[in-house]
Design a protein around this motif. Sequence first.
Motif, PDB file in Angstrom:
ATOM      1  N   GLN A  79       0.805  -1.220   0.000  1.00  0.00           N
ATOM      2  CA  GLN A  79       0.000   0.000   0.000  1.00  0.00           C
ATOM      3  C   GLN A  79       0.845   1.280   0.000  1.00  0.00           C
ATOM      4  N   GLN A  80       1.993   1.270   0.656  1.00  0.00           N
ATOM      5  CA  GLN A  80       2.805   2.476   0.725  1.00  0.00           C
ATOM      6  C   GLN A  80       3.410   2.850  -0.630  1.00  0.00           C
ATOM      7  N   LYS A  81       3.436   1.933  -1.580  1.00  0.00           N
ATOM      8  CA  LYS A  81       3.998   2.226  -2.900  1.00  0.00           C
ATOM      9  C   LYS A  81       2.942   2.633  -3.927  1.00  0.00           C
ATOM     10  N   LYS A 118      -5.392  13.825   1.387  1.00  0.00           N
ATOM     11  CA  LYS A 118      -5.653  12.644   2.209  1.00  0.00           C
ATOM     12  C   LYS A 118      -7.040  12.744   2.818  1.00  0.00           C
TER      13      LYS A 118
END
Length: 160
Positions: A79-81, A118
């Motif tokens: 998910q962080q990528k 966000k």
Amino acid sequence: MYRSKQQIKRIYAIAFLVGGLFLVCSLMLLRHATGQVEQVSIIHLYETTTQLRILLQRQLTQNFQTLNSLAITVGYMPQQKTLPLLKEINNNSDFIRMGIASSSGKAEVADAHGTVYKDVDVSNETFFLSALAGRPARSPPRKNPRGPGRVIYCAVPVEQ
């Protein structure tokens, strides 16, 4: 060479009649030409809108193909990528913004300039609920909440 008043009146009457006839014929010709130009303009306008409609349909089809391919890729990535990948793809595409939403409807969105938004809430949006149900969806055109113009939201399910 002297003319009588009767002859002068006749010459003026004939000149006035010829001038009036010329004016009437010119106005009729102008009206006819204007009508033809309007008809041709209407035909060209119809053709242009038809071409733009087809172009928009093809663009939306291409957008969904891109999103479907991306959804498959994102489904297998950590998910962080995903957000950096979305930024990169967004810089080289016609999308204004791209993002990924969790099943709760909270999304992280990156725009074409690299700005990240966000906690964008799309949980009550019809296009999101359709994608959550496993169907690709798009919204009708609506006002862009983060800039000028109008936008169409496109959503596809991400299989994990």
